[in-house]
Design an enzyme around this catalytic site. Structure first.
Site, mmCIF file in Angstrom:
data_model
loop_
_atom_site.group_PDB
_atom_site.id
_atom_site.type_symbol
_atom_site.label_atom_id
_atom_site.label_comp_id
_atom_site.label_asym_id
_atom_site.label_seq_id
_atom_site.Cartn_x
_atom_site.Cartn_y
_atom_site.Cartn_z
ATOM 1 N N SER A 110 0.789 -1.237 0.000
ATOM 2 C CA SER A 110 0.000 0.000 0.000
ATOM 3 C C SER A 110 0.818 1.282 0.000
ATOM 4 O O SER A 110 0.241 2.351 -0.171
ATOM 5 C CB SER A 110 -0.936 0.028 1.189
ATOM 6 O OG SER A 110 -2.127 -0.602 0.840
ATOM 7 N N LYS A 143 0.273 3.353 -2.856
ATOM 8 C CA LYS A 143 -0.886 4.262 -2.942
ATOM 9 C C LYS A 143 -0.446 5.730 -2.890
ATOM 10 O O LYS A 143 -1.101 6.612 -3.446
ATOM 11 C CB LYS A 143 -1.886 3.970 -1.818
ATOM 12 C CG LYS A 143 -2.561 2.600 -1.974
ATOM 13 C CD LYS A 143 -3.484 2.290 -0.814
ATOM 14 C CE LYS A 143 -4.407 1.108 -1.088
ATOM 15 N NZ LYS A 143 -4.004 -0.157 -0.542
ATOM 16 N N TYR A 164 -2.963 -1.561 -10.475
ATOM 17 C CA TYR A 164 -2.958 -1.428 -9.013
ATOM 18 C C TYR A 164 -2.161 -2.563 -8.363
ATOM 19 O O TYR A 164 -1.311 -2.330 -7.495
ATOM 20 C CB TYR A 164 -4.418 -1.406 -8.498
ATOM 21 C CG TYR A 164 -4.510 -1.589 -6.998
ATOM 22 C CD1 TYR A 164 -4.192 -0.553 -6.120
ATOM 23 C CD2 TYR A 164 -4.866 -2.827 -6.458
ATOM 24 C CE1 TYR A 164 -4.236 -0.747 -4.749
ATOM 25 C CE2 TYR A 164 -4.926 -3.019 -5.085
ATOM 26 C CZ TYR A 164 -4.602 -1.982 -4.240
ATOM 27 O OH TYR A 164 -4.637 -2.172 -2.881
ATOM 28 N N TYR A 174 -4.699 3.447 7.868
ATOM 29 C CA TYR A 174 -6.006 2.768 7.871
ATOM 30 C C TYR A 174 -6.897 3.274 8.996
ATOM 31 O O TYR A 174 -6.858 4.453 9.326
ATOM 32 C CB TYR A 174 -5.818 1.249 7.950
ATOM 33 C CG TYR A 174 -4.899 0.709 6.887
ATOM 34 C CD1 TYR A 174 -5.147 0.981 5.549
ATOM 35 C CD2 TYR A 174 -3.787 -0.040 7.208
ATOM 36 C CE1 TYR A 174 -4.308 0.496 4.559
ATOM 37 C CE2 TYR A 174 -2.945 -0.532 6.218
ATOM 38 C CZ TYR A 174 -3.218 -0.253 4.901
ATOM 39 O OH TYR A 174 -2.398 -0.729 3.941
ATOM 40 N N VAL A 229 0.870 -3.780 3.704
ATOM 41 C CA VAL A 229 0.812 -5.103 4.307
ATOM 42 C C VAL A 229 2.060 -5.949 4.032
ATOM 43 O O VAL A 229 2.205 -7.034 4.566
ATOM 44 C CB VAL A 229 -0.473 -5.891 3.907
ATOM 45 C CG1 VAL A 229 -1.723 -5.187 4.389
ATOM 46 C CG2 VAL A 229 -0.518 -6.174 2.419
HETATM 47 N N1 GLU Z 1 -2.075 -5.376 -2.325
HETATM 48 C C1 GLU Z 1 -2.727 -5.207 -1.065
HETATM 49 C C2 GLU Z 1 -4.227 -5.321 -1.222
HETATM 50 O O1 GLU Z 1 -4.772 -4.774 -2.119
HETATM 51 C C3 GLU Z 1 -2.339 -3.881 -0.477
HETATM 52 C C4 GLU Z 1 -2.971 -3.656 0.857
HETATM 53 C C5 GLU Z 1 -2.106 -2.933 1.836
HETATM 54 O O2 GLU Z 1 -0.879 -2.935 1.780
HETATM 55 O O3 GLU Z 1 -2.720 -2.342 2.724
HETATM 56 O O4 GLU Z 1 -4.887 -5.958 -0.454
#
Ligand code: GLU
Length: 307
Positions: free
Chosen positions: A66, A69, A190, A242, A260
């Site tokens: 993430s 992002k 993504y 989060y 994650v």
């Molecule tokens: N590739 C992970 C997902 O889409 C990223 C989530 C994350 O790192 O929070 O679930």
């Protein structure tokens, strides 16, 4: 603060977090992530003048997950501008999990949860997925000052095979007109971005560029527009951890983003960028040991931006 002192305080934070080394679990919902070494850890701090201090394993490449992002958001803002981006995605934190479909009403709550990042991926310019992905890689090379930005293919395939939830989100966003392109292609971009591999030094360097207002650490080049940096850091502070973002901000006190894969980046404007890596996660998806190290360093190095 001189580098020796930073190193001493960093090692102190690491040893004060050691009791947590078996706490939390790996992100096994991506099968390939279940194979990483759970006890690996690393910390890196890069000052805005380029000075660097590390502890633990600073070479191992892990998937940024993430943390991508942040890059998706930066590129969307640069490519289509703030007005268009925030017509498609919100700016508010959410109490729901990062991969929840629930916060989507007319649009995703913010760009730092899955639905929001799938949206920003759809705004990255390029005539096809390969071209868009190559632009992301090139951007990361510039921001990390490293040519060794890798693509962790096994992790990508592993997630592509199992990512029913993100696929549902992409198709839903397409059905309500938020995504204008082919949903499958956007999902692909993504998931590819999540599977980019970097080490803690490269991620801390990117964090330091953000701390430097978007300028390269030699001060010569503008790598990210200053307005884009401002917006990105504000959203990282509000939504980067989060559903724990508020609690984390009270404790640690600077904009951060976790993934994650087990990494967290933190930005202390005008001072430095930090990256921690430790793959055991709490129930929100944040690295247990990484959070503790950042909390300790925030206090001992006086990094909280609010006090
Ligand atoms: N590739 C992970 C997902 O889409 C990223 C989530 C994350 O790192 O929070 O679930």
């Amino acid at each position: 603060m001189d580098l020796k002192k930073i190193k001493v305080l960093m090692e102190e934070a690491v040893s004060n977090s050691e009791y947590l080394k078996n706490e939390g679990s790996l992100a096994t919902y991506i099968p390939e992530l279940a194979k990483v070494r759970a006890d690996n850890y690393g910390v890196c701090l890069v000052k805005t003048n380029g000075d660097i201090v590390t502890s633990g394993d600073s070479e191992i490449k892990f998937s940024i997950q993430s943390i991508s992002k942040v890059i998706d958001l930066i590129m969307a803002l640069e490519d289509v501008g703030e007005e268009k981006v925030f017509s498609k995605v919100g700016t508010e934190p959410t109490e729901y999990k990062f991969n929840s479909i629930r916060p989507i009403k007319e649009k995703a709550a913010n760009p730092l949860i899955n639905a929001g990042a799938i949206t920003t991926c759809s705004l990255i310019k390029g005539s096809n997925v390969d071209e868009k992905f190559n632009r992301v890689i090139d951007k990361l090379k510039k921001l990390s000052d490293s040519d060794d930005v890798v693509f962790l293919e096994e992790i990508y395939h592993s997630e592509m095979k199992t990512t029913d939830i993100n696929r549902s989100i992409a198709y839903y966003l397409k059905s309500i007109g938020i995504i204008e392109d082919d949903a499958e292609g956007i999902l692909d971009l993504y998931i590819r971005n999540c599977a980019i591999g970097l080490n803690i030094k490269e991620l801390a360097h990117i964090a330091a560029v953000l701390a430097n207002g978007g300028k390269s650490l030699d001060g010569k080049d503008v790598l990210i527009d200053k307005e884009v940096v401002k917006t990105t850091l504000a959203l990282m502070a509000a939504c980067g951890m989060y559903e724990e973002s508020g609690k984390y901000l009270i404790d640690v006190g600077f904009p951060s983003k976790s993934g994650v894969g087990g990494a967290i980046i933190g930005i202390i404007p005008g001072k430095c960028g930090i990256c921690t890596y430790s793959p055991r996660l709490d129930s929100s998806g944040n690295s247990v040991r990484g959070k503790k190290i950042l909390s300790e360093m925030s206090k001992s190095l006086d990094l909280n931006i609010f006090i």
